[in-house]
Design an enzyme around this catalytic site. Structure first.
Site, mmCIF file in Angstrom:
data_model
loop_
_atom_site.group_PDB
_atom_site.id
_atom_site.type_symbol
_atom_site.label_atom_id
_atom_site.label_comp_id
_atom_site.label_asym_id
_atom_site.label_seq_id
_atom_site.Cartn_x
_atom_site.Cartn_y
_atom_site.Cartn_z
ATOM 1 N N CYS A 9 0.755 -1.254 0.000
ATOM 2 C CA CYS A 9 0.000 0.000 0.000
ATOM 3 C C CYS A 9 0.791 1.312 0.000
ATOM 4 O O CYS A 9 1.962 1.356 0.268
ATOM 5 C CB CYS A 9 -0.982 0.030 1.157
ATOM 6 S SG CYS A 9 -1.855 -1.506 1.411
ATOM 7 N N CYS A 267 13.062 0.122 6.072
ATOM 8 C CA CYS A 267 13.086 -1.092 5.255
ATOM 9 C C CYS A 267 14.041 -0.932 4.074
ATOM 10 O O CYS A 267 13.846 -0.073 3.212
ATOM 11 C CB CYS A 267 11.684 -1.405 4.752
ATOM 12 S SG CYS A 267 11.612 -2.785 3.583
ATOM 13 N N ASP A 377 19.044 -8.601 -11.648
ATOM 14 C CA ASP A 377 17.711 -8.450 -11.080
ATOM 15 C C ASP A 377 17.836 -7.906 -9.666
ATOM 16 O O ASP A 377 18.922 -7.945 -9.064
ATOM 17 C CB ASP A 377 16.970 -9.782 -11.084
ATOM 18 C CG ASP A 377 15.455 -9.612 -11.083
ATOM 19 O OD1 ASP A 377 14.989 -8.457 -11.002
ATOM 20 O OD2 ASP A 377 14.748 -10.621 -11.161
ATOM 21 N N ASP A 378 16.704 -7.393 -9.118
ATOM 22 C CA ASP A 378 16.766 -6.764 -7.803
ATOM 23 C C ASP A 378 16.774 -7.775 -6.670
ATOM 24 O O ASP A 378 17.398 -7.554 -5.635
ATOM 25 C CB ASP A 378 15.597 -5.778 -7.620
ATOM 26 C CG ASP A 378 14.274 -6.377 -8.028
ATOM 27 O OD1 ASP A 378 13.818 -7.311 -7.350
ATOM 28 O OD2 ASP A 378 13.700 -5.928 -9.039
ATOM 29 N N CYS A 481 14.925 -9.688 7.109
ATOM 30 C CA CYS A 481 14.754 -10.801 6.170
ATOM 31 C C CYS A 481 16.099 -11.309 5.637
ATOM 32 O O CYS A 481 16.171 -12.394 5.067
ATOM 33 C CB CYS A 481 13.837 -10.396 5.022
ATOM 34 S SG CYS A 481 14.441 -9.009 4.039
#
Length: 513
Positions: A9, A267, A377-378, A481
């Site tokens: 969001c 983040c 790629d990310d 993470c």
């Protein structure tokens, strides 16, 4: 990759002085703010506007689909009717991606709660996840005899807000959110408006997600990303500090501290993947960060480069990193994968990852045929799409070799703060490591993954390279993470629970366990 990790969001808020030239045009600017944050959610879009001259002083409009679809802009008359009905000089807005709950219209935000007393009649929307959702829900169900209709943290948050507004006297809104912050654990940016026209725009104490704000003439605007403000003409914007809120009341706009900030936990994925590349988050450019990530990848490259090598960034989020890596290595960077920008969301996606890759990209054999392709790629979250992409580049693109380079370090743990990856079982790396690990992933594991996805080689960004690229101290970033070090108490609990579930073969969302 776009379909590998989804984010929850974006917010928007507009206040226009009643005697200004743009009075009652709040919806127009909310629409623009949401449109410029479409990258953060395409499931639904919605707004609540305030207009004291209406019977419904607060009125909410929301629908499924991207912003243009939700506001029916393909039908001029229908769209004009929406903009006319919901005209006002204040309002909040939201675009949603569902990290919990279904994608039905009832779960679109904002959530409006009607009440006869104006301070209890409110609407709100938010961005994040409540890590202690289970505890909060149980408290409502067991102690207060509540009924939970949708089983989402948005509904639970609405009930807790309602409880803080109870009583026969109009409460101090800053104190309301101070008390609320003492009960909830997790990531939560909130936009709130009540039937008095009072507004709150709030950033959680850890600052997981960004909030920016600023003025344009007689208008005050706030959003999740700076590019949205810039495209509405706000050039002098500020970043709301963690644990602070913006309070709009009686024509005054004030920034107030409502909660202590235990630490900053921005983040890292915002810079790596989620945010618009043109945005600036907490004074750090997303574009420059991604460029830095590419430079760091180039520094650790061990492939012996020759005339047959070519860098192919995966569009769109990896382009800045791929181009920067190619420049440092003195290798051509080309658009060997062309993204189909007009596919949009559809239920006709095909039954396999291969179908989805081919629907999303077109491989140019004229660019990659016979080449040693370095795909940049990310991130890799689940790995299934990466495997299909490697196969696609070889089979359809005609690449002689495919070397995969990832600008984000290996993802080892779930996210409980707004990214759609809450279980260990869905992640690629834990399938190989089998237990929580610290430090860099072993070369043996990386080699095994490369073999399994069909790549000639695979390299990830280092954590040190990531921190250096973002340009902020490691202690100010949430890299849970990657490292398993979760910044909130309930994040730590859920991490242990997630690994327990993985060992037992359970695959349900950690929040519900």
């Amino acid at each position: 990759m776009a379909e590998e990790a989804k984010h929850n969001c974006a917010l928007a808020a507009v206040y226009i002085k009643e005697n200004g030239d743009s009075a009652n045009r709040a919806l127009f600017y909310l629409y623009k703010l949401l449109l410029n944050q479409q990258n953060r959610g395409q499931v639904s879009a919605g707004v609540t506007t305030f207009n004291a001259s209406r019977m419904q002083v607060l009125d909410t409009y929301k629908d499924l689909g991207p912003v243009n679809e939700a506001f029916k802009t393909s039908d001029r008359q229908q769209s004009l009717e929406i903009f006319k009905r919901y005209a006002g000089h204040k309002g909040i807005g939201h675009v949603r991606y569902a990290t919990s709950g279904s994608e039905e219209r009832n779960l679109a935000q904002p959530f409006e709660r009607h009440h006869g007393r104006k301070w209890k009649w409110f609407s709100f929307c938010w961005n994040g996840n409540l890590a202690n959702y289970k505890e909060l829900k149980q408290n409502l169900m067991e102690k207060s005899d509540y009924h939970i209709a949708y089983d989402t943290d948005t509904e639970v948050l609405m009930h807790y807000l309602s409880r803080e507004l109870k009583g026969s006297a109009r409460p101090n809104l800053v104190k309301v959110f101070t008390r609320l912050a003492q009960k909830i654990d997790g990531c939560y940016n909130i936009a709130f408006i009540n039937a008095f026209g009072e507004m709150i725009i709030l950033r959680d104490p850890y600052g997981f997600r960004p909030i920016v704000y600023g003025w344009k003439d007689d208008m005050f605007l706030a959003a999740s990303e700076s590019n949205a403000l810039i495209n509405c003409g706000v050039t002098d914007y500020k970043h709301l500090p963690p644990g602070h809120l913006i309070y709009i009341k009686n024509g005054k706009v004030e920034v107030k501290k409502y909660a202590e900030s235990p630490k900053k936990a921005h983040c890292m994925f915002e810079w790596v993947y989620f945010a618009n590349v043109s945005s600036v988050l907490d004074n750090q450019s997303v574009y420059i960060t991604r460029t830095n990530l590419g430079k760091e990848l180039a520094k650790q490259e061990t492939e012996k480069i020759d005339k047959d090598h070519i860098v192919i960034p995966v569009p769109d989020t990896a382009k800045a990193s791929g181009d920067a890596m190619a420049f440092e290595l003195k290798v051509p960077s080309a658009e060997g994968l062309i993204r189909n920008r007009f596919v949009g969301r559809t239920f006709i996606e095909g039954s396999s990852r291969e179908d989805r890759v081919q629907n999303k990209y077109t491989a140019l054999k004229e660019i990659m045929g016979g080449k040693k392709v370095i795909i940049v790629d990310d991130s890799i979250v689940r790995g299934t799409t990466t495997k299909q992409l490697v196969r696609y580049v070889k089979n359809m693109g005609g690449a002689k070799e495919v070397h995969v380079r990832i600008s984000c370090p290996p993802i080892r743990g779930p996210c409980f703060y707004g990214i759609d990856m809450s279980t260990v079982s869905e992640l690629l790396i834990p399938r190989y490591e089998k237990a929580p690990k610290k430090g860099e992933v072993s070369k043996e594991v990386i080699k095994k993954i490369a073999d399994d996805i069909g790549a000639d080689s695979l390299k990830y960004q280092s954590i040190q390279g990531l921190v250096k690229s973002v340009g902020k101290p490691a202690k100010d970033l949430c890299m849970a993470c990657l490292t398993g070090q979760y910044p909130t108490p309930w994040g730590k609990k859920l991490y242990q629970k997630a690994w327990d579930n993985f060992r037992k073969g359970k695959k349900e969302r950690t929040y519900a366990c």
